[in-house]
Structure formats: C-alpha cells, structure tokens
Design a protein around this motif. Structure first.
Motif, PDB file in Angstrom:
ATOM      1  N   MET A   1      28.198  39.449 -31.639  1.00 48.85           N
ATOM      2  CA  MET A   1      28.676  39.955 -32.899  1.00 48.85           C
ATOM      3  C   MET A   1      30.179  40.218 -32.770  1.00 48.85           C
ATOM      4  SD  MET A   1      27.600  43.424 -34.968  1.00 48.85           S
ATOM      5  CE  MET A   1      25.878  43.137 -34.798  1.00 48.85           C
ATOM      6  N   SER A   2      30.935  39.828 -33.788  1.00 48.67           N
ATOM      7  CA  SER A   2      32.377  40.093 -33.758  1.00 48.67           C
ATOM      8  C   SER A   2      32.698  41.199 -34.754  1.00 48.67           C
ATOM      9  CB  SER A   2      33.169  38.829 -34.092  1.00 48.67           C
ATOM     10  OG  SER A   2      32.971  38.481 -35.434  1.00 48.67           O
ATOM     11  N   PHE A   3      33.762  41.922 -34.461  1.00 46.39           N
ATOM     12  CA  PHE A   3      34.197  43.015 -35.314  1.00 46.39           C
ATOM     13  C   PHE A   3      35.624  42.768 -35.758  1.00 46.39           C
ATOM     14  CE2 PHE A   3      30.928  44.808 -32.640  1.00 46.39           C
ATOM     15  CZ  PHE A   3      30.152  45.500 -33.553  1.00 46.39           C
ATOM     16  N   VAL A   4      35.940  43.220 -36.953  1.00 49.28           N
ATOM     17  CA  VAL A   4      37.301  43.124 -37.456  1.00 49.28           C
ATOM     18  C   VAL A   4      38.163  44.072 -36.635  1.00 49.28           C
ATOM     19  CG1 VAL A   4      38.784  43.572 -39.438  1.00 49.28           C
ATOM     20  CG2 VAL A   4      36.542  42.526 -39.767  1.00 49.28           C
ATOM     21  N   LYS A   5      39.298  43.574 -36.166  1.00 52.02           N
ATOM     22  CA  LYS A   5      40.177  44.391 -35.337  1.00 52.02           C
ATOM     23  C   LYS A   5      41.434  44.814 -36.070  1.00 52.02           C
ATOM     24  CE  LYS A   5      38.074  43.581 -31.251  1.00 52.02           C
ATOM     25  NZ  LYS A   5      36.780  44.121 -31.240  1.00 52.02           N
ATOM     26  N   GLN A   6      41.772  44.115 -37.150  1.00 48.14           N
ATOM     27  CA  GLN A   6      42.973  44.448 -37.905  1.00 48.14           C
ATOM     28  C   GLN A   6      42.610  44.647 -39.365  1.00 48.14           C
ATOM     29  OE1 GLN A   6      45.789  41.284 -37.336  1.00 48.14           O
ATOM     30  NE2 GLN A   6      46.442  42.080 -35.361  1.00 48.14           N
TER      31      GLN A   6
END
Length: 144
Positions: A1-6
């Motif tokens: 799973m990827s997460f928004v970092k910006q």
C-alpha cells in the motif's frame, strides 16, 4: 500500500497573488520560478487569456519541508467560519509570559502586514496562550 507523502494547502480568495505574497511574508515562503518557457511571472500572466489572468498563485517553503500553498480566485467571498485553518507555530517550546511575548511580537508584525488580531486567548489550567487572527482576506489562522 502506498501513502501520499506530499500535499498542498489551497486557499479560495479574491486576489491570489496578493494573498500568496502575504503568506510568503508570514511564513518565510518564496514564490516559485515561473512555469517552463517563461522568464517571469508577468510574462506567463500575459500569455493567458484575459479571464484566466491572476486566477491562481502559489508559494513554497524554500527548505522544501513545508507544504506548497496554492491560492485560487473564486467569485464568492467567505461567508462562514473556516473549517480548517493554519496554526503558525511561533511559541513552540515556550510557556507562560515568554510564550505570550513571542506571540504578541509576531501578532504586531503580522498586523503591520495587514492581518487582523481577533483576540488573545490567555493560558489557563489546560491550554497555553494563542492568538486567533485573520489574513488580509479574512481567512482565520492562529498564532500558536
């Protein structure tokens, strides 16, 4: 799973460039370079159709740590209290009179830039002092 970092924070306003430049002064942010192919922001603006000129503006943290702030023109004014606001953290780590002095000094600087001092909330048994304010178009923020 990827997460928004910006993420960026978007402000609805009447005068995007004016409000963006105010926030540059508040936070020490800068205006980013103009879009590719343009030497200046004025050149970019003049390339736009008349109805799109001045429709948006942005500012960025020169260190690259803080979020980009984006300002977009909207026809209507603000009618009710913001549901989200910025806390400008000028008193972090300070308590009591030292914190209040730092908040009041920053409040005076921002009022000189056109901000409005709404009130000063003094420390009590649960909370430290903070100062609710409004930017040059009435958007709420707090000195914390």
């Amino acid at each position: 799973m990827s997460f928004v970092k910006q993420f960026q924070v978007t402000f609805d306003c009447k005068e995007p460039e004016r409000v963006a430049r105010f926030w540059c002064e508040v936070l020490g942010y800068v205006v980013p370079p103009p879009p590719a192919g343009f030497d200046t922001w004025d050149a970019f603006t003049l390339s736009q159709p008349p109805e799109a000129r001045g429709a948006w503006f942005a500012c960025v943290d020169p260190s690259g740590v803080g979020p980009r702030l984006y300002f977009q023109r909207v026809p209507e004014g603000r009618v009710v209290k913001n549901r989200v606001h910025l806390d400008v953290r000028v008193g972090t780590g300070l308590v009591g009179e030292e914190r209040l002095a730092a908040l009041e000094a920053e409040c005076a600087r921002l009022v000189a830039l056109g901000a409005v001092h709404v009130q000063t909330l003094y420390a009590d048994d649960e909370n430290e002092s903070c100062i609710p304010m409004q930017d040059i178009e009435g958007n709420e923020f707090c000195l914390d």
